[in-house]
Design a protein around this motif. Structure first.
Motif, mmCIF file in Angstrom:
data_model
loop_
_atom_site.group_PDB
_atom_site.id
_atom_site.type_symbol
_atom_site.label_atom_id
_atom_site.label_comp_id
_atom_site.label_asym_id
_atom_site.label_seq_id
_atom_site.Cartn_x
_atom_site.Cartn_y
_atom_site.Cartn_z
ATOM 1 N N ASN A 35 1.840 -3.783 8.832
ATOM 2 C CA ASN A 35 2.776 -4.848 9.203
ATOM 3 C C ASN A 35 4.231 -4.486 8.920
ATOM 4 N N GLY A 36 4.473 -3.311 8.374
ATOM 5 C CA GLY A 36 5.826 -2.879 8.083
ATOM 6 C C GLY A 36 5.787 -1.617 7.250
ATOM 7 N N LEU A 52 0.819 -1.212 0.000
ATOM 8 C CA LEU A 52 0.000 0.000 0.000
ATOM 9 C C LEU A 52 0.855 1.266 0.000
ATOM 10 N N ASP A 53 0.637 2.114 -1.004
ATOM 11 C CA ASP A 53 1.285 3.419 -1.047
ATOM 12 C C ASP A 53 0.568 4.360 -0.073
ATOM 13 N N VAL A 54 1.241 5.440 0.312
ATOM 14 C CA VAL A 54 0.642 6.414 1.229
ATOM 15 C C VAL A 54 -0.138 7.470 0.462
ATOM 16 N N ARG A 55 0.545 8.205 -0.420
ATOM 17 C CA ARG A 55 -0.077 9.324 -1.107
ATOM 18 C C ARG A 55 -0.707 8.874 -2.418
ATOM 19 N N MET A 83 3.268 -1.207 4.025
ATOM 20 C CA MET A 83 3.384 0.102 3.385
ATOM 21 C C MET A 83 4.612 0.093 2.471
ATOM 22 N N LEU A 84 4.429 0.551 1.234
ATOM 23 C CA LEU A 84 5.509 0.603 0.252
ATOM 24 C C LEU A 84 5.388 1.950 -0.454
#
Length: 267
Positions: free
Chosen positions: A111-112, A68-71, A92-93
């Motif tokens: 989870n990371g 999952l990207d943030v922006r 999160m990637l």
């Protein structure tokens, strides 16, 4: 004994780990999908351009892990995260390494937290596999932000943040070991294979070439320009004594089974 049937001969292989890749950049999505789908035990079952579509894809496909990207436009990653966490593991990637974003993502159940450019392809695959097992991973920027918050301590919100950070670090049996696990050391990730004198970055790019990525996808994944990618490839070809991607891939993988899918074209 030689005529007896092998009781384990027909045991089917385990089902592949199923993934959803959520990022608003189509080049990054395509690059990650190509990289991860090249592993026998991984399968990208859907891509999503925002948090809402990531949630819908998770409901439809029931993946083991969501990257999952943030922006992202519309519903961003942090907004979608609490809705995804009850359904599956979320890793999160992203390019976003700000302290408050790292802390909030972990507080909401990620989870990371992996920041682009701080991990090799093999390290990403390890983090994905471990996410399903509940073992968290942090790249150096995220680890530094979390440790800074823990050291800050204090009262009020900072004390609450530090307590949240301690709970997250204690979530898994080996989670504290993973704070330094994702250092970009390709020499470890290709142990047992000759590196042909390639630097860590060149080895990382060679891994991406071998996975079938284009220069544009490599540039997006490594957060560098396409011109820089081409410069790296020139040096890689020289060190591998190769004149095409297929020849370099064959040498890197230690096989001569046939041409790579680019048909031997130069970059």
């Amino acid at each position: 004994m030689s005529g007896e049937r092998d009781p384990f001969g027909e045991v089917p292989p385990p089902d592949p780990l199923r993934l959803v890749v959520a990022d608003d950049n189509p080049v990054v999505r395509a690059g990650l999908t190509a990289l991860l789908s090249g592993r026998e035990d991984l399968e990208v079952v859907a891509e999503a351009a925002d948090g809402r579509k990531a949630y819908e894809a998770t409901l439809a496909h029931l993946p083991d892990v969501v990257l999952l990207d943030v922006r992202m436009p519309g519903v961003d990653g942090l907004t979608a995260l609490p809705h995804l966490v009850p359904l599956t593991a979320v890793l999160m990637l992203t390019y976003s390494g700000e302290s408050d974003i790292v802390h909030e993502a972990l507080r909401r159940g990620a989870n990371g937290y992996l920041v682009h450019g701080e991990f090799t392809p093999d390290e990403l695959v390890t983090a994905v596999r471990d996410a399903r097992r509940g073992r968290p991973h942090l790249t150096p920027t995220a680890a530094g932000r979390l440790l800074a918050q823990l050291r800050a301590g204090g009262t009020g919100d900072s004390a609450s943040g530090a307590a949240s950070g301690r709970r997250w670090l204690n979530a898994g049996p080996t989670s504290t070991e993973n704070l330094s696990q994702l250092q970009p050391d390709m020499a470890q990730s290709v142990s047992g294979r000759s590196t042909y004198g390639l630097s860590a970055r060149e080895a990382e790019i060679m891994e991406l070439i071998a996975s079938g990525m284009s220069n544009q996808q490599i540039a997006a994944t490594c957060f560098i320009s396409e011109k820089t990618v081409k410069n790296h490839i020139n040096r890689i070809f020289a060190k591998l004594h190769s004149t095409s991607r297929s020849e370099a891939t064959a040498k890197w993988l230690g096989t001569r089974r046939g041409p790579a899918r680019d048909g031997g074209d130069r970059w």
